[in-house]
Design an enzyme around this catalytic site. Sequence first.
Site, short mmCIF file in Angstrom:
data_model
loop_
_atom_site.label_atom_id
_atom_site.label_comp_id
_atom_site.label_asym_id
_atom_site.label_seq_id
_atom_site.Cartn_x
_atom_site.Cartn_y
_atom_site.Cartn_z
N LYS A 202 0.83 -1.22 0.00
CA LYS A 202 0.00 0.00 0.00
C LYS A 202 0.87 1.26 0.00
O LYS A 202 0.65 2.17 -0.78
CB LYS A 202 -0.93 0.02 1.22
CG LYS A 202 -1.89 -1.14 1.31
CD LYS A 202 -2.81 -1.03 2.51
CE LYS A 202 -2.11 -1.04 3.85
NZ LYS A 202 -1.41 -2.30 4.18
N ARG B 19 -9.82 1.59 8.69
CA ARG B 19 -9.28 0.28 8.97
C ARG B 19 -10.27 -0.60 9.74
O ARG B 19 -9.94 -1.70 10.14
CB ARG B 19 -8.04 0.46 9.82
CG ARG B 19 -6.87 -0.36 9.40
CD ARG B 19 -5.73 0.10 10.29
NE ARG B 19 -4.59 -0.71 10.12
CZ ARG B 19 -3.55 -0.38 9.37
NH1 ARG B 19 -3.53 0.73 8.69
NH2 ARG B 19 -2.51 -1.17 9.31
N ARG C 113 11.21 -1.35 10.80
CA ARG C 113 10.16 -0.95 11.74
C ARG C 113 10.09 -1.89 12.95
O ARG C 113 10.26 -3.10 12.81
CB ARG C 113 8.80 -0.97 11.02
CG ARG C 113 8.44 0.36 10.45
CD ARG C 113 7.27 0.31 9.52
NE ARG C 113 6.08 -0.38 10.01
CZ ARG C 113 4.94 -0.46 9.33
NH1 ARG C 113 4.85 0.15 8.14
NH2 ARG C 113 3.91 -1.10 9.81
N ARG D 215 -0.98 -8.42 13.35
CA ARG D 215 -1.46 -7.44 12.35
C ARG D 215 -2.29 -8.14 11.29
O ARG D 215 -3.30 -7.60 10.83
CB ARG D 215 -0.28 -6.68 11.74
CG ARG D 215 0.27 -5.62 12.68
CD ARG D 215 1.67 -5.18 12.34
NE ARG D 215 1.82 -4.68 11.00
CZ ARG D 215 2.99 -4.61 10.36
NH1 ARG D 215 4.10 -5.01 10.95
NH2 ARG D 215 3.03 -4.13 9.14
N ARG E 104 11.60 -5.50 4.55
CA ARG E 104 11.30 -4.07 4.35
C ARG E 104 12.29 -3.16 5.09
O ARG E 104 12.65 -3.43 6.23
CB ARG E 104 9.89 -3.74 4.83
CG ARG E 104 9.65 -2.23 4.83
CD ARG E 104 8.24 -1.81 5.04
NE ARG E 104 7.59 -2.53 6.09
CZ ARG E 104 6.27 -2.63 6.19
NH1 ARG E 104 5.50 -2.04 5.29
NH2 ARG E 104 5.72 -3.30 7.18
P1 AP5 Z 1 4.77 -1.59 1.80
O1 AP5 Z 1 4.46 -0.71 0.65
O2 AP5 Z 1 5.55 -1.02 2.94
O3 AP5 Z 1 3.46 -2.34 2.34
P2 AP5 Z 1 2.20 -1.80 3.13
O4 AP5 Z 1 0.99 -2.45 2.55
O5 AP5 Z 1 2.22 -0.30 3.20
O6 AP5 Z 1 2.49 -2.47 4.52
P3 AP5 Z 1 2.41 -1.93 6.01
O7 AP5 Z 1 3.04 -2.99 6.86
O8 AP5 Z 1 2.98 -0.54 6.14
O9 AP5 Z 1 0.91 -1.90 6.25
P4 AP5 Z 1 0.24 -1.85 7.59
O10 AP5 Z 1 -1.14 -1.63 7.17
O11 AP5 Z 1 0.51 -3.01 8.48
O12 AP5 Z 1 1.02 -0.65 8.36
P5 AP5 Z 1 0.63 0.83 8.73
O13 AP5 Z 1 1.84 1.64 8.75
O14 AP5 Z 1 -0.55 1.30 7.94
O15 AP5 Z 1 5.55 -2.87 1.19
C1 AP5 Z 1 6.05 -3.90 2.05
C2 AP5 Z 1 7.41 -4.37 1.52
O16 AP5 Z 1 7.19 -5.03 0.26
C3 AP5 Z 1 8.42 -3.24 1.24
O17 AP5 Z 1 9.69 -3.67 1.62
C4 AP5 Z 1 8.34 -3.02 -0.28
O18 AP5 Z 1 9.57 -2.58 -0.81
C5 AP5 Z 1 7.99 -4.43 -0.77
N1 AP5 Z 1 7.16 -4.42 -1.97
C6 AP5 Z 1 6.13 -3.57 -2.27
N2 AP5 Z 1 5.57 -3.89 -3.45
C7 AP5 Z 1 6.27 -4.99 -3.91
C8 AP5 Z 1 6.18 -5.79 -5.09
N3 AP5 Z 1 5.27 -5.55 -6.04
N4 AP5 Z 1 7.04 -6.84 -5.21
C9 AP5 Z 1 7.97 -7.09 -4.25
N5 AP5 Z 1 8.11 -6.36 -3.12
C10 AP5 Z 1 7.27 -5.31 -2.96
O19 AP5 Z 1 0.08 0.62 10.22
C11 AP5 Z 1 0.96 0.28 11.28
C12 AP5 Z 1 0.20 0.30 12.60
O20 AP5 Z 1 -0.30 1.63 12.84
C13 AP5 Z 1 -1.03 -0.60 12.68
O21 AP5 Z 1 -0.70 -1.93 13.04
C14 AP5 Z 1 -1.85 0.13 13.78
O22 AP5 Z 1 -1.33 -0.17 15.06
C15 AP5 Z 1 -1.58 1.59 13.48
N6 AP5 Z 1 -2.59 2.17 12.57
C16 AP5 Z 1 -2.37 2.69 11.32
N7 AP5 Z 1 -3.51 3.14 10.78
C17 AP5 Z 1 -4.49 2.91 11.69
C18 AP5 Z 1 -5.90 3.11 11.71
N8 AP5 Z 1 -6.55 3.64 10.66
N9 AP5 Z 1 -6.58 2.75 12.82
C19 AP5 Z 1 -5.97 2.23 13.89
N10 AP5 Z 1 -4.64 1.97 13.92
C20 AP5 Z 1 -3.90 2.31 12.84
#
Ligand code: AP5
Length: 217
Positions: A13, A88, A161, A172, A127
């Site tokens: 994402k 979410r 991270r 997660r 990552r």
């Molecule tokens: P990446 O692009 O980083 O993936 P992502 O989907 O953004 O993954 P996240 O782990 O950041 O999502 P998340 O939803 O768990 O975390 P968030 O920060 O939102 O890609 C992943 C890896 O794959 C990278 O190394 C990239 O290079 C590689 N890659 C990408 N595309 C590729 C491809 N096509 N082929 C190969 N490799 C590829 O949330 C973190 C925490 O914050 C949550 O757990 C929660 O505690 C809190 N939080 C955030 N938002 C909320 C909310 N709305 N409500 C409540 N809590 C929240």
Amino acid sequence: MRIVLVGPPGAGKGTQAHLLAKTLSIPHISTGDLFRANIGQGTELGKAAKSYMDAGQLVPDEVTIGMAKDRMAQADAAQGFLLDGFPRNLAQAEALDGILAEWGIKLDGVLDLEVPEDEVVKRIAGRRLCRNDGSHVYHVDYNPPAVDGVCDECGGELYQRADDNEDTVRNRLDVYHTETEPIIAYYQAQGVVSTISALGKVNEVTDRAIEALKRDN
Ligand code: AP5
């Protein structure tokens, strides 16, 4: 355009949001990045979020919704935005609908990234993120920086991270299935969901996403 990106942790994402936001000239709004920036700055909001993030649980809605609304209300988001990681759960999706209705606008699309669980585990394990800007995302094998440990875009230090460890990732993923997946049906009922495969090279997924947004909107 006003778009929501949804998909499991590690689906790509953040990677896609960074590229799509540039192509569409709209800001990339990631609630995860906003929380991490607040933690880095030691704010009260960051202190409130940290224990939930470290455990892989959702930060409470009363903290998250207000933060997302404040960011969407900023001037650079007046013509559109790409939401990454928000909403979410159903309560957040309903709150977002309420905010948009209050502002007299609506979502143009919800892009749902599909990727098998064994692939997301590999993506998360490798990552690396830039300390200066969390939207600069790398992978040690799939998308390595030109110089090990250094961001190609700004020269910042790359780090792993705190919540990218095996136990937290499992939590997660569980939270994604129980809390977040139901919002896909919620938005399908509104007829705004485009589901695409997030497998393949990063640029192939971006092309697929742009095609889907054009086709469905
Ligand atoms: P990446 O692009 O980083 O993936 P992502 O989907 O953004 O993954 P996240 O782990 O950041 O999502 P998340 O939803 O768990 O975390 P968030 O920060 O939102 O890609 C992943 C890896 O794959 C990278 O190394 C990239 O290079 C590689 N890659 C990408 N595309 C590729 C491809 N096509 N082929 C190969 N490799 C590829 O949330 C973190 C925490 O914050 C949550 O757990 C929660 O505690 C809190 N939080 C955030 N938002 C909320 C909310 N709305 N409500 C409540 N809590 C929240």
